[in-house]
Design an enzyme around this catalytic site. Sequence first.
Site, mmCIF file in Angstrom:
data_model
loop_
_atom_site.group_PDB
_atom_site.id
_atom_site.type_symbol
_atom_site.label_atom_id
_atom_site.label_comp_id
_atom_site.label_asym_id
_atom_site.label_seq_id
_atom_site.Cartn_x
_atom_site.Cartn_y
_atom_site.Cartn_z
ATOM 1 N N ARG A 87 0.870 -1.186 0.000
ATOM 2 C CA ARG A 87 0.000 0.000 0.000
ATOM 3 C C ARG A 87 0.905 1.234 0.000
ATOM 4 N NH1 ARG A 87 -4.824 0.081 4.281
ATOM 5 N NH2 ARG A 87 -5.603 1.671 2.861
ATOM 6 N N ASN A 128 -4.270 11.438 6.092
ATOM 7 C CA ASN A 128 -5.068 10.515 6.910
ATOM 8 C C ASN A 128 -6.299 10.141 6.083
ATOM 9 O OD1 ASN A 128 -5.459 9.067 9.418
ATOM 10 N ND2 ASN A 128 -7.170 10.443 9.809
ATOM 11 N N GLN A 177 -14.594 2.265 8.846
ATOM 12 C CA GLN A 177 -13.701 2.005 9.992
ATOM 13 C C GLN A 177 -14.251 2.612 11.282
ATOM 14 O OE1 GLN A 177 -12.687 3.062 6.988
ATOM 15 N NE2 GLN A 177 -10.640 2.365 6.480
ATOM 16 N N ASP A 188 -1.462 8.733 8.551
ATOM 17 C CA ASP A 188 -0.792 7.694 7.754
ATOM 18 C C ASP A 188 0.606 8.108 7.337
ATOM 19 O OD1 ASP A 188 -3.816 7.054 7.398
ATOM 20 O OD2 ASP A 188 -2.659 5.252 6.957
HETATM 21 O O1 MRU Z 1 -7.223 2.637 4.982
HETATM 22 P P1 MRU Z 1 -6.864 2.478 6.438
HETATM 23 O O2 MRU Z 1 -7.977 1.925 7.262
HETATM 24 O O3 MRU Z 1 -5.565 1.740 6.614
HETATM 25 O O4 MRU Z 1 -6.631 3.963 6.944
HETATM 26 C C1 MRU Z 1 -6.305 4.147 8.288
HETATM 27 C C2 MRU Z 1 -6.273 5.558 8.704
HETATM 28 O O5 MRU Z 1 -6.449 6.476 7.941
HETATM 29 C C3 MRU Z 1 -5.938 5.817 10.151
HETATM 30 O O6 MRU Z 1 -6.551 6.971 10.599
HETATM 31 C C4 MRU Z 1 -4.408 5.983 10.280
HETATM 32 O O7 MRU Z 1 -3.756 4.906 9.721
HETATM 33 C C5 MRU Z 1 -3.990 6.142 11.675
HETATM 34 S S1 MRU Z 1 -4.036 4.631 12.559
HETATM 35 C C6 MRU Z 1 -3.413 4.884 14.099
#
Ligand code: MRU
Length: 351
Positions: free
Chosen positions: A87, A245, A194, A235
């Site tokens: 990713r 993020n 999420q 992220d």
């Molecule tokens: O696509 P995802 O679910 O991996 O995205 C996650 C996020 O955007 C979270 O807010 C981020 O990774 C912070 S996790 C502590």
Amino acid sequence: MEHIYFSKQTNKLMLLDQRFLPLQEKWFECGLTTDIVYALQEMVVRGAPAIGVTAAYGCVLAAMEVGPVKGWKKAVDEKTEQIARARPTAANLEWAVGRMRNGLKGRDFAFADELATFWLELALDIHRRDVQDNRLIGSLGAVLLSDMDTVMTHCNAGALATGGYGTALGVVRAAVEQGRKIRVIANETRPFLQGARLTAYELVRDGIGVTVACDNACAHLMQKGLVQKVIVGADRIAANGDVANKIGTYGVAIAAARHGIPFYVAAPFSTFDRDIATGELIPIENRTPDEVRYINGISILPDHVEVYNFAFDITPAELITGIITERGLLKPPFGAAIASAQDLNLSRNRL
Ligand code: MRU
């Protein structure tokens, strides 16, 4: 909540499959590099620090898979590269694979299985330290919350998104542990939900009050005075403090600024990327349109309609009140604050 663990009996990495939560607690077993890449891409496991921890264990599996063959170093390198590329947005993925590779400097291994034994200890250490960092972020950030605050969060930055405990939810947890009464508004976070599925699941298990709202209710809830603070995870954080993020975070930050609500980002230093000057250079993952097109397998759009499914957005540093890290609260101007926190030069980080 232990949702990632390496079984030394079976040499498998076990992941609580986040695609099925909160309805079913199913475990996904990884024995091969391809299982790890699949788990990352299909979001069996997600959240930047959790992705990093998984990638570290993934390197162990890659070394085990290659085994005692001629040319094993190149083969291991190719497999770990597949993991690092699974990713694009979360900095923790490259960070963790980089840490595993850097751990080899000055060491020589006769075979890949010797390397796997060494790497397993390193992966366990990355995992342990991520939990420690989250607890530090929690205790350093908890002072920002007052009794009876309602905190809005977007996506899931809890135990499930990390090695354990959580970043944004870690701050909430620590404040509750310190005796304050805190409620959380979890934005549902289309399309993977999420917030609705994972943040609500975690908080219900902890007995922390949570209300789920549609993403598009965010500004209205702020206008009604229902939100005292916003805390989100990250992220990737650029050198100037711009934050990538979950898609929708930027809109939440704009609404918070409009209503004078403090907007905090909680993240460990493994999420900072000193090589990226500003947010516009951060790679944004573009996921399959099907995540938006289908709900529970049923299409909600007219046929052939185009879809945007950017998984992340960039919140400019100027909209951020503070970044809560394991080394303390960083305040604007973030470029200088990040640089001086980097100068602490803790040996475990690449920063
Ligand atoms: O696509 P995802 O679910 O991996 O995205 C996650 C996020 O955007 C979270 O807010 C981020 O990774 C912070 S996790 C502590």
